[in-house]
Design a protein around this motif. Structure first.
Motif, PDB file in Angstrom:
ATOM      1  N   PRO A  35     -13.667 -33.125  23.466  1.00  0.00           N
ATOM      2  CA  PRO A  35     -15.034 -33.318  23.958  1.00  0.00           C
ATOM      3  C   PRO A  35     -15.672 -31.969  24.276  1.00  0.00           C
ATOM      4  CG  PRO A  35     -13.383 -34.246  25.482  1.00  0.00           C
ATOM      5  CD  PRO A  35     -12.677 -33.354  24.507  1.00  0.00           C
ATOM      6  N   ASP A  36     -16.955 -31.867  24.105  1.00  0.00           N
ATOM      7  CA  ASP A  36     -17.674 -30.628  24.396  1.00  0.00           C
ATOM      8  C   ASP A  36     -19.137 -30.986  24.668  1.00  0.00           C
ATOM      9  OD1 ASP A  36     -18.236 -27.987  24.779  1.00  0.00           O
ATOM     10  OD2 ASP A  36     -17.678 -27.327  22.762  1.00  0.00           O
ATOM     11  N   TYR A  37     -19.854 -30.067  25.233  1.00  0.00           N
ATOM     12  CA  TYR A  37     -21.297 -30.301  25.402  1.00  0.00           C
ATOM     13  C   TYR A  37     -22.041 -28.976  25.464  1.00  0.00           C
ATOM     14  CZ  TYR A  37     -20.556 -29.512  30.480  1.00  0.00           C
ATOM     15  OH  TYR A  37     -20.218 -28.995  31.709  1.00  0.00           O
ATOM     16  N   PRO A  38     -23.308 -28.987  25.023  1.00  0.00           N
ATOM     17  CA  PRO A  38     -24.090 -27.751  25.030  1.00  0.00           C
ATOM     18  C   PRO A  38     -24.375 -27.292  26.457  1.00  0.00           C
ATOM     19  CG  PRO A  38     -25.169 -29.493  23.739  1.00  0.00           C
ATOM     20  CD  PRO A  38     -24.081 -30.131  24.539  1.00  0.00           C
ATOM     21  N   LYS A  39     -24.610 -25.999  26.589  1.00  0.00           N
ATOM     22  CA  LYS A  39     -24.951 -25.457  27.921  1.00  0.00           C
ATOM     23  C   LYS A  39     -26.319 -25.986  28.372  1.00  0.00           C
ATOM     24  CE  LYS A  39     -21.407 -22.595  28.469  1.00  0.00           C
ATOM     25  NZ  LYS A  39     -20.482 -23.455  27.729  1.00  0.00           N
ATOM     26  N   HIS A  40     -27.222 -26.135  27.410  1.00  0.00           N
ATOM     27  CA  HIS A  40     -28.554 -26.654  27.727  1.00  0.00           C
ATOM     28  C   HIS A  40     -28.748 -27.938  26.929  1.00  0.00           C
ATOM     29  CE1 HIS A  40     -29.245 -22.758  29.511  1.00  0.00           C
ATOM     30  NE2 HIS A  40     -28.839 -22.207  28.375  1.00  0.00           N
ATOM     31  N   THR A  41     -29.274 -28.945  27.586  1.00  0.00           N
ATOM     32  CA  THR A  41     -29.338 -30.248  26.918  1.00  0.00           C
ATOM     33  C   THR A  41     -30.571 -30.370  26.017  1.00  0.00           C
ATOM     34  OG1 THR A  41     -30.457 -31.180  28.832  1.00  0.00           O
ATOM     35  CG2 THR A  41     -28.083 -31.449  28.741  1.00  0.00           C
ATOM     36  N   ASN A  42     -30.636 -29.507  25.009  1.00  0.00           N
ATOM     37  CA  ASN A  42     -31.710 -29.713  24.028  1.00  0.00           C
ATOM     38  C   ASN A  42     -31.097 -29.858  22.641  1.00  0.00           C
ATOM     39  OD1 ASN A  42     -31.451 -27.096  22.772  1.00  0.00           O
ATOM     40  ND2 ASN A  42     -32.514 -26.225  24.529  1.00  0.00           N
ATOM     41  N   LEU A  43     -31.893 -30.369  21.715  1.00  0.00           N
ATOM     42  CA  LEU A  43     -31.374 -30.700  20.386  1.00  0.00           C
ATOM     43  C   LEU A  43     -30.990 -29.472  19.568  1.00  0.00           C
ATOM     44  CD1 LEU A  43     -33.801 -33.642  19.661  1.00  0.00           C
ATOM     45  CD2 LEU A  43     -31.342 -33.828  19.989  1.00  0.00           C
ATOM     46  N   LYS A  44     -31.646 -28.358  19.859  1.00  0.00           N
ATOM     47  CA  LYS A  44     -31.320 -27.111  19.158  1.00  0.00           C
ATOM     48  C   LYS A  44     -29.884 -26.687  19.498  1.00  0.00           C
ATOM     49  CE  LYS A  44     -34.000 -23.244  17.604  1.00  0.00           C
ATOM     50  NZ  LYS A  44     -35.232 -22.554  17.641  1.00  0.00           N
ATOM     51  N   GLU A  45     -29.565 -26.793  20.772  1.00  0.00           N
ATOM     52  CA  GLU A  45     -28.204 -26.464  21.238  1.00  0.00           C
ATOM     53  C   GLU A  45     -27.181 -27.423  20.634  1.00  0.00           C
ATOM     54  OE1 GLU A  45     -26.657 -24.565  23.839  1.00  0.00           O
ATOM     55  OE2 GLU A  45     -28.354 -23.227  24.144  1.00  0.00           O
ATOM     56  N   LEU A  46     -27.563 -28.700  20.567  1.00  0.00           N
ATOM     57  CA  LEU A  46     -26.672 -29.705  19.999  1.00  0.00           C
ATOM     58  C   LEU A  46     -26.393 -29.394  18.526  1.00  0.00           C
ATOM     59  CD1 LEU A  46     -25.133 -32.392  20.430  1.00  0.00           C
ATOM     60  CD2 LEU A  46     -27.210 -33.591  19.727  1.00  0.00           C
ATOM     61  N   GLU A  47     -27.436 -29.023  17.802  1.00  0.00           N
ATOM     62  CA  GLU A  47     -27.293 -28.677  16.387  1.00  0.00           C
ATOM     63  C   GLU A  47     -26.363 -27.474  16.211  1.00  0.00           C
ATOM     64  OE1 GLU A  47     -30.027 -27.679  12.443  1.00  0.00           O
ATOM     65  OE2 GLU A  47     -31.019 -28.168  14.330  1.00  0.00           O
ATOM     66  N   ALA A  48     -26.506 -26.486  17.097  1.00  0.00           N
ATOM     67  CA  ALA A  48     -25.642 -25.294  17.040  1.00  0.00           C
ATOM     68  C   ALA A  48     -24.178 -25.694  17.244  1.00  0.00           C
ATOM     69  CB  ALA A  48     -26.078 -24.288  18.100  1.00  0.00           C
ATOM     70  N   LYS A  49     -23.938 -26.638  18.158  1.00  0.00           N
ATOM     71  CA  LYS A  49     -22.574 -27.122  18.420  1.00  0.00           C
ATOM     72  C   LYS A  49     -22.020 -27.879  17.209  1.00  0.00           C
ATOM     73  CE  LYS A  49     -21.183 -26.148  22.682  1.00  0.00           C
ATOM     74  NZ  LYS A  49     -19.945 -25.391  22.888  1.00  0.00           N
ATOM     75  N   ILE A  50     -22.896 -28.655  16.552  1.00  0.00           N
ATOM     76  CA  ILE A  50     -22.470 -29.385  15.346  1.00  0.00           C
ATOM     77  C   ILE A  50     -22.031 -28.389  14.269  1.00  0.00           C
ATOM     78  CG2 ILE A  50     -23.239 -30.873  13.444  1.00  0.00           C
ATOM     79  CD1 ILE A  50     -25.174 -32.243  15.464  1.00  0.00           C
ATOM     80  N   GLU A  51     -22.872 -27.381  14.049  1.00  0.00           N
ATOM     81  CA  GLU A  51     -22.575 -26.367  13.020  1.00  0.00           C
ATOM     82  C   GLU A  51     -21.262 -25.630  13.330  1.00  0.00           C
ATOM     83  OE1 GLU A  51     -23.997 -25.780  10.078  1.00  0.00           O
ATOM     84  OE2 GLU A  51     -25.336 -27.463  10.426  1.00  0.00           O
ATOM     85  N   GLU A  52     -21.063 -25.356  14.592  1.00  0.00           N
ATOM     86  CA  GLU A  52     -19.835 -24.688  15.051  1.00  0.00           C
ATOM     87  C   GLU A  52     -18.618 -25.571  14.727  1.00  0.00           C
ATOM     88  OE1 GLU A  52     -18.447 -23.961  19.444  1.00  0.00           O
ATOM     89  OE2 GLU A  52     -20.333 -22.886  19.116  1.00  0.00           O
ATOM     90  N   GLY A  53     -18.750 -26.876  14.996  1.00  0.00           N
ATOM     91  CA  GLY A  53     -17.668 -27.830  14.742  1.00  0.00           C
ATOM     92  C   GLY A  53     -17.347 -27.959  13.267  1.00  0.00           C
ATOM     93  N   ILE A  54     -18.386 -27.951  12.432  1.00  0.00           N
ATOM     94  CA  ILE A  54     -18.190 -28.031  10.976  1.00  0.00           C
ATOM     95  C   ILE A  54     -17.411 -26.808  10.494  1.00  0.00           C
ATOM     96  CG2 ILE A  54     -19.372 -27.965   8.729  1.00  0.00           C
ATOM     97  CD1 ILE A  54     -21.679 -29.585  10.125  1.00  0.00           C
ATOM     98  N   ALA A  55     -17.860 -25.635  10.967  1.00  0.00           N
ATOM     99  CA  ALA A  55     -17.206 -24.376  10.564  1.00  0.00           C
ATOM    100  C   ALA A  55     -15.744 -24.328  11.017  1.00  0.00           C
ATOM    101  CB  ALA A  55     -17.977 -23.195  11.146  1.00  0.00           C
ATOM    102  N   MET A  56     -15.441 -24.988  12.147  1.00  0.00           N
ATOM    103  CA  MET A  56     -14.068 -24.985  12.666  1.00  0.00           C
ATOM    104  C   MET A  56     -13.165 -25.983  11.947  1.00  0.00           C
ATOM    105  SD  MET A  56     -14.816 -24.616  16.714  1.00  0.00           S
ATOM    106  CE  MET A  56     -13.123 -24.765  17.264  1.00  0.00           C
ATOM    107  N   GLY A  57     -13.763 -26.807  11.068  1.00  0.00           N
ATOM    108  CA  GLY A  57     -12.948 -27.700  10.252  1.00  0.00           C
ATOM    109  C   GLY A  57     -12.684 -29.081  10.819  1.00  0.00           C
ATOM    110  N   TYR A  58     -13.504 -29.531  11.768  1.00  0.00           N
ATOM    111  CA  TYR A  58     -13.329 -30.906  12.269  1.00  0.00           C
ATOM    112  C   TYR A  58     -13.659 -31.899  11.163  1.00  0.00           C
ATOM    113  CZ  TYR A  58     -12.620 -29.407  17.054  1.00  0.00           C
ATOM    114  OH  TYR A  58     -12.088 -28.842  18.178  1.00  0.00           O
ATOM    115  N   SER A  59     -12.882 -32.989  11.085  1.00  0.00           N
ATOM    116  CA  SER A  59     -13.144 -33.993  10.047  1.00  0.00           C
ATOM    117  C   SER A  59     -14.239 -34.970  10.496  1.00  0.00           C
ATOM    118  CB  SER A  59     -11.860 -34.755   9.706  1.00  0.00           C
ATOM    119  OG  SER A  59     -11.248 -35.262  10.881  1.00  0.00           O
ATOM    120  N   HIS A  60     -14.385 -35.112  11.808  1.00  0.00           N
ATOM    121  CA  HIS A  60     -15.411 -36.017  12.342  1.00  0.00           C
ATOM    122  C   HIS A  60     -16.111 -35.350  13.526  1.00  0.00           C
ATOM    123  CE1 HIS A  60     -13.791 -39.475  10.088  1.00  0.00           C
ATOM    124  NE2 HIS A  60     -12.623 -38.905  10.336  1.00  0.00           N
TER     125      HIS A  60
END
Length: 204
Positions: A35-60
């Motif tokens: 589990p993880d969450y952005p430092k600031h609760t906006n969609l831009k931060e959420l998108e950055a976290k998604i991109e980070e997760g993709i780059a790290m190789g998460y399957s879901h």
């Protein structure tokens, strides 16, 4: 990150989701849940976290969305745009990346799923306060990090006090069925579908 193992990154919009899904790691032992969450609760931060997760190789990557902040502009359009961006799986074979990004919504917020551990409701909540009041009729609950730590795991805490994850899933699914049937845009949770999804990934 090895591609053999199914790994799920769960992104909430704040500490509530982080602590809840951390408490489910014991339930889904064969699945690596982070589990993880952005430092600031906006969609831009959420998108950055998604991109980070993709780059790290998460399957879901599963995003837990509180709809009480998405029903007004510009958030509404921004959110729809974000969902559209990840509508198809991210597939980059040369980089060894295959990732499904999904969004699971609750109106008003994740706490509705907590109430569903104990009982069903479809009443509209104008703010979070009456919802928190309803939870407190079933079990003591405070929306603070101190409280989340004190429970030593929200899921276990709810079950020790008479709640049930099975019941929460059934109630959440009922809310979605009613939402579709009656075209309701309030008091529903897709988190039952997420739990079922986690169960099916665990069995793969």
């Amino acid at each position: 990150m090895g591609k053999q193992r199914q790994t799920a990154l769960i992104l909430g919009e704040g500490p509530t989701e982080f602590f809840y899904f951390k408490s489910l790691c014991d339930v889904f032992k064969r699945l690596t849940i982070k589990p993880d969450y952005p430092k600031h609760t906006n969609l831009k931060e959420l998108e950055a976290k998604i991109e980070e997760g993709i780059a790290m190789g998460y399957s879901h990557i599963f995003c837990i969305i509180d709809m009480d902040t998405k029903d007004k502009e510009p958030e509404c359009s921004q959110y729809q745009k974000l969902k559209a961006k990840y509508a198809k799986p991210i597939n980059k074979p040369k980089k060894g990346i295959y990732c499904e990004v999904e969004f699971f919504e609750t109106h008003r917020c994740t706490e509705l799923f907590f109430l569903y551990y104990f009982r069903y409701t479809s009443r509209p909540y104008e703010t979070q306060d009456p919802l928190l009041k309803d939870i407190n009729q079933c079990v003591e609950y405070r929306k603070t990090i101190e409280f989340f730590i004190k429970t030593k795991g929200l899921h276990g805490y709810f079950e020790r006090h008479g709640g049930s994850l099975e019941k929460a899933v059934a109630n959440a699914n009922r809310s979605i069925d009613e939402k579709l049937k009656n075209d309701r845009d309030y008091t529903y949770s897709e988190l039952g579908r997420l739990i079922e999804k986690l169960e099916s990934i665990t069995k793969q």
